[in-house]
Design a protein around this motif. Structure first.
Motif, PDB file in Angstrom:
ATOM      1  N   SER A  49       0.826  -1.208   0.000  1.00 53.39           N
ATOM      2  CA  SER A  49       0.000   0.000   0.000  1.00 53.39           C
ATOM      3  C   SER A  49       0.864   1.265   0.000  1.00 53.39           C
ATOM      4  O   SER A  49       0.577   2.223  -0.732  1.00 53.39           O
ATOM      5  CB  SER A  49      -0.922  -0.012   1.226  1.00 53.39           C
ATOM      6  OG  SER A  49      -1.693   1.168   1.285  1.00 53.39           O
ATOM      7  N   GLN A  50       1.920   1.281   0.804  1.00 55.10           N
ATOM      8  CA  GLN A  50       2.803   2.452   0.862  1.00 55.10           C
ATOM      9  C   GLN A  50       3.512   2.682  -0.466  1.00 55.10           C
ATOM     10  O   GLN A  50       3.625   3.820  -0.933  1.00 55.10           O
ATOM     11  CB  GLN A  50       3.835   2.268   1.978  1.00 55.10           C
ATOM     12  CG  GLN A  50       3.263   2.320   3.379  1.00 55.10           C
ATOM     13  CD  GLN A  50       4.319   2.044   4.441  1.00 55.10           C
ATOM     14  OE1 GLN A  50       5.435   1.617   4.138  1.00 55.10           O
ATOM     15  NE2 GLN A  50       3.963   2.276   5.698  1.00 55.10           N
ATOM     16  N   ALA A  53       1.146   4.086  -3.040  1.00 57.94           N
ATOM     17  CA  ALA A  53       0.835   5.501  -2.793  1.00 57.94           C
ATOM     18  C   ALA A  53       1.909   6.397  -3.425  1.00 57.94           C
ATOM     19  O   ALA A  53       1.594   7.435  -4.024  1.00 57.94           O
ATOM     20  CB  ALA A  53       0.732   5.765  -1.294  1.00 57.94           C
ATOM     21  N   GLU A  56       1.602   6.173  -7.223  1.00 55.84           N
ATOM     22  CA  GLU A  56       0.429   6.945  -7.630  1.00 55.84           C
ATOM     23  C   GLU A  56       0.739   8.440  -7.656  1.00 55.84           C
ATOM     24  O   GLU A  56       0.351   9.154  -8.590  1.00 55.84           O
ATOM     25  CB  GLU A  56      -0.733   6.668  -6.678  1.00 55.84           C
ATOM     26  CG  GLU A  56      -2.032   7.374  -7.055  1.00 55.84           C
ATOM     27  CD  GLU A  56      -3.141   7.030  -6.090  1.00 55.84           C
ATOM     28  OE1 GLU A  56      -4.097   6.351  -6.504  1.00 55.84           O
ATOM     29  OE2 GLU A  56      -3.053   7.432  -4.900  1.00 55.84           O
ATOM     30  N   GLN A  57       1.449   8.935  -6.651  1.00 55.01           N
ATOM     31  CA  GLN A  57       1.811  10.355  -6.613  1.00 55.01           C
ATOM     32  C   GLN A  57       2.620  10.752  -7.834  1.00 55.01           C
ATOM     33  O   GLN A  57       2.376  11.803  -8.451  1.00 55.01           O
ATOM     34  CB  GLN A  57       2.608  10.662  -5.344  1.00 55.01           C
ATOM     35  CG  GLN A  57       1.791  10.667  -4.073  1.00 55.01           C
ATOM     36  CD  GLN A  57       2.655  10.846  -2.834  1.00 55.01           C
ATOM     37  OE1 GLN A  57       3.864  11.031  -2.937  1.00 55.01           O
ATOM     38  NE2 GLN A  57       2.040  10.786  -1.666  1.00 55.01           N
TER      39      GLN A  57
END
Length: 237
Positions: A49-50, A53, A56-57
């Motif tokens: 998940s990290q 993220a 995605e950024q």
């Protein structure tokens, strides 16, 4: 507003499976046509998940730049006005993936007006054991981080120079080997190598982007710290 612009359903590419619990998948915003990776499997759900993220950024930032270029159609007279700024031609490559490391390279030549295109070769590495971006000062002797990013000691740059000299042809007159220590970036590569590459150099020397030297993990012993061992295991669990 920017969040609303990029928070859209994404096209899903084919999953690249390295093992039952390690894989990635390219995804894209159909408007910008820019494929970007996401981790689809990892042994640690929190790390997955990290990492996603952060991916995605970076993907969103590129999408916003592409959409900003598209929106110049009625504002500017540049030949690139109203285009995607060549972000749709950007190459995003997963250079290396293991349960401990994910190295990705963003490269291409984007342009939305101005004197020169943005020729670039920008590698980055995610730490899939601790989370976040890789802190290479934990892995290599002579790496530290200052105001402008990573800094490299003279012994480490000497080590890189010697490695480059061994691999560079005698008739190579590009001058890229000379600039490598000043524009050095690190990226893991298959199969089990760490590459010392040219990144962030000015437009005039853009031909050197991505050049450098790749060394097998076994040849890095003189510059490795003990903490590096968990990161230098096989790509497959």
């Amino acid at each position: 507003y920017d969040f609303l612009r990029v928070s859209v359903p994404l096209d899903q590419g084919k999953e690249v499976v390295l093992s039952p619990n390690l894989a990635w998948r390219p995804v894209r915003d159909a408007r910008t046509k820019l494929w970007y990776p996401r981790l689809s499997r990892h042994p640690d759900a929190k790390i997955l998940s990290q990492a996603n993220a952060l991916l995605e950024q970076r993907h969103w930032a590129m999408n916003l730049d592409a959409l900003a270029c598209k929106s110049t159609l009625y504002q500017h007279r540049s030949p690139a006005a109203g285009s995607l700024g060549d972000f749709d031609k950007e190459e995003i490559q997963v250079n290396y993936l293991s349960p401990a490391v994910m190295s990705v390279v963003e490269s291409g030549s984007t342009y939305c007006g101005g004197a020169h295109p943005n020729n670039h070769y920008d590698p980055f590495t995610l730490d899939l054991l601790r989370g976040g971006y890789m802190d290479f000062s934990r892995l290599l002797k002579g790496v530290s981080y200052g105001q402008y990013g990573a800094e490299y000691s003279n012994p480490l740059t000497d080590f890189v120079r010697k490695a480059v000299d061994k691999q560079t042809a005698k008739d190579d007159d590009t001058g890229c080997a000379e600039v490598l220590p000043d524009y050095l970036a690190l990226v893991f590569e298959k199969p089990g190598q760490l590459a010392f590459t040219v990144s962030g150099i000015g437009h005039a020397m853009g031909a050197c982007l991505g050049s450098g030297v790749s060394l097998p993990f076994s040849q890095l012993k003189p510059v490795l710290k003990p903490e590096a061992a968990p990161y230098l295991k096989s790509e497959h669990p």
